[in-house]
Design a protein around this motif. Structure first.
Motif, short mmCIF file in Angstrom:
data_model
loop_
_atom_site.label_atom_id
_atom_site.label_comp_id
_atom_site.label_asym_id
_atom_site.label_seq_id
_atom_site.Cartn_x
_atom_site.Cartn_y
_atom_site.Cartn_z
N ASN A 1 0.82 -1.22 0.00
CA ASN A 1 0.00 0.00 0.00
C ASN A 1 0.86 1.27 0.00
O ASN A 1 0.34 2.37 -0.20
CB ASN A 1 -0.94 0.02 1.21
CG ASN A 1 -1.88 -1.17 1.27
OD1 ASN A 1 -2.19 -1.67 2.34
ND2 ASN A 1 -2.33 -1.66 0.12
N LEU A 2 2.17 1.11 0.25
CA LEU A 2 3.07 2.27 0.26
C LEU A 2 3.58 2.63 -1.14
O LEU A 2 3.96 3.76 -1.39
CB LEU A 2 4.31 1.98 1.12
CG LEU A 2 4.18 1.92 2.63
CD1 LEU A 2 5.48 1.43 3.25
CD2 LEU A 2 3.82 3.30 3.17
N GLY A 3 3.65 1.62 -2.00
CA GLY A 3 4.26 1.82 -3.32
C GLY A 3 5.76 1.56 -3.31
O GLY A 3 6.44 1.80 -4.30
N LEU A 4 6.29 1.09 -2.15
CA LEU A 4 7.73 0.89 -2.01
C LEU A 4 8.13 -0.58 -2.06
O LEU A 4 9.31 -0.90 -1.96
CB LEU A 4 8.21 1.47 -0.67
CG LEU A 4 7.91 2.94 -0.39
CD1 LEU A 4 8.40 3.33 1.00
CD2 LEU A 4 8.59 3.82 -1.45
N SER A 5 7.14 -1.47 -2.19
CA SER A 5 7.43 -2.91 -2.17
C SER A 5 6.99 -3.56 -3.46
O SER A 5 6.04 -3.10 -4.11
CB SER A 5 6.69 -3.58 -1.01
OG SER A 5 7.27 -3.20 0.20
N LEU A 6 7.69 -4.63 -3.80
CA LEU A 6 7.29 -5.37 -4.99
C LEU A 6 7.58 -6.85 -4.82
O LEU A 6 8.47 -7.23 -4.07
CB LEU A 6 7.97 -4.81 -6.24
CG LEU A 6 9.47 -4.94 -6.45
CD1 LEU A 6 9.82 -4.55 -7.87
CD2 LEU A 6 10.24 -4.07 -5.50
N ASP A 7 6.76 -7.65 -5.50
CA ASP A 7 6.95 -9.09 -5.51
C ASP A 7 7.65 -9.43 -6.81
O ASP A 7 7.12 -9.19 -7.90
CB ASP A 7 5.61 -9.82 -5.42
CG ASP A 7 4.92 -9.59 -4.08
OD1 ASP A 7 5.62 -9.24 -3.11
OD2 ASP A 7 3.68 -9.75 -4.02
N ILE A 8 8.86 -9.96 -6.67
CA ILE A 8 9.70 -10.24 -7.84
C ILE A 8 9.70 -11.75 -8.09
O ILE A 8 9.88 -12.54 -7.16
CB ILE A 8 11.14 -9.75 -7.60
CG1 ILE A 8 11.14 -8.28 -7.14
CG2 ILE A 8 11.97 -9.92 -8.88
CD1 ILE A 8 12.51 -7.78 -6.67
N GLY A 9 9.50 -12.12 -9.35
CA GLY A 9 9.52 -13.54 -9.71
C GLY A 9 10.59 -13.81 -10.74
O GLY A 9 11.29 -12.91 -11.21
N SER A 10 10.69 -15.11 -11.06
CA SER A 10 11.58 -15.55 -12.12
C SER A 10 10.73 -16.30 -13.13
O SER A 10 9.80 -17.03 -12.73
CB SER A 10 12.65 -16.47 -11.54
OG SER A 10 13.27 -17.19 -12.58
#
Ligand SMILES: [Zn+2]
Length: 284
Positions: A154-163
């Motif tokens: 909700n902050l815009g500072l996090s992300l879920d990274i995949g491969s």
């Protein structure tokens, strides 16, 4: 110069060296030296509003500390509409949003990884509005999602990274990020051995932007964000060196509007901790 003049000069050099010497974590003697340096170069007084506790890159967001509306990044963009931000990796879908600054840091990181032949990155999730988070919470349940306002997304500072190769636990992308993400301002937010502190299961895909030099300190000391903020709250001030530059990091409790000293000739950034204080980071 006579003998005594020469001795005094050497003494002066030693004193000057002690005052400006970069300080490692903690260290009472050097801590005092940095206070002396600070009182000499920090001249400008600024007013910090209580609101600032809830804004910035170091906000702690979890079940106890929800995102305040003013904490949401103001530079959130839809990545698919900014082609230059999506170069060298894939998006799960066109709706993915993120802080533009964080997206640029992610791009730098991906390009560095490509240089190491690690090049199958994917962003699965970025910024989520409170409404989207609420929908996800209702769909997934409390075991798999956080309520609206209690997720870092909700902050815009996090992300879920995949491969695109395999699950992040086994993928070269996951391994590379674990070792290198800190160099670009990111931290693995929910490590496997810190579940008792974060109270979130291990998420090898979830990265949070905190910025440098904080990510470097957190990596070196193996701090979660909870532990790092507790540490700053305890020591109140620390100095660290990164890439040859000396950073001063100070913590101030802010129960109401306060006035603090900042340097008049060095860049500084203020971030709240989303609890009861602010952190001032003075750049080299
Ligand atoms: Zn996530």
């Amino acid at each position: 110069m006579n003998k005594w003049g020469c001795l005094s000069f050497i003494l002066l050099l030693v004193v000057a060296y002690k005052v400006v010497q970069p300080v490692a974590l903690g260290g009472q003697e050097l801590h005092d030296a940095s206070n002396q340096a600070r009182s000499r170069s920090y001249k400008t007084m600024i007013r910090v509003e209580k609101e600032q506790v809830y804004q910035g890159y170091l906000l702690l967001v979890n079940k106890d500390y929800p995102v305040h509306r003013q904490g949401v990044s103001t530079d959130v963009v839809k990545l698919s509409k900014h082609g230059y931000l999506v170069d060298g990796y894939l998006l799960h879908d066109d709706s993915i949003q993120l802080s533009e600054k964080v997206a640029k840091a992610f791009l730098d990181m991906v390009h560095a990884a490509i240089g190491d032949d690690v090049n199958h990155f994917l962003i699965n999730s970025g910024y989520r509005s409170f409404e989207e988070q609420n929908k996800l919470y209702k769909q997934m349940g409390s075991d798999y999602a956080l309520p609206a306002g209690n997720s870092e997304h909700n902050l815009g500072l996090s992300l879920d990274i995949g491969s695109t190769l395999k699950k992040m636990e086994q993928a070269p992308e996951g391994k590379w990020l674990k070792e290198n993400a800190w160099k670009y301002g990111f931290v693995l937010r929910y490590p496997e051995d810190k579940v008792d502190i974060t109270r979130i299961q291990y998420e090898p895909w979830h990265y949070r932007y905190v910025g440098l030099p904080h990510s470097a300190i957190m990596q070196e000391s193996q701090f979660t964000l909870e532990e790092y903020l507790d540490y700053l709250n305890e020591v109140k001030e620390m100095t660290t060196t990164f890439e040859g530059g000396s950073y001063v990091i100070s913590y101030y409790p802010v129960s109401e509007n306060v006035t603090i000293q900042v340097p008049n000739n060095r860049k500084y950034v203020i971030s709240g901790d989303n609890r009861e204080g602010i952190i001032v980071t003075v750049f080299p």
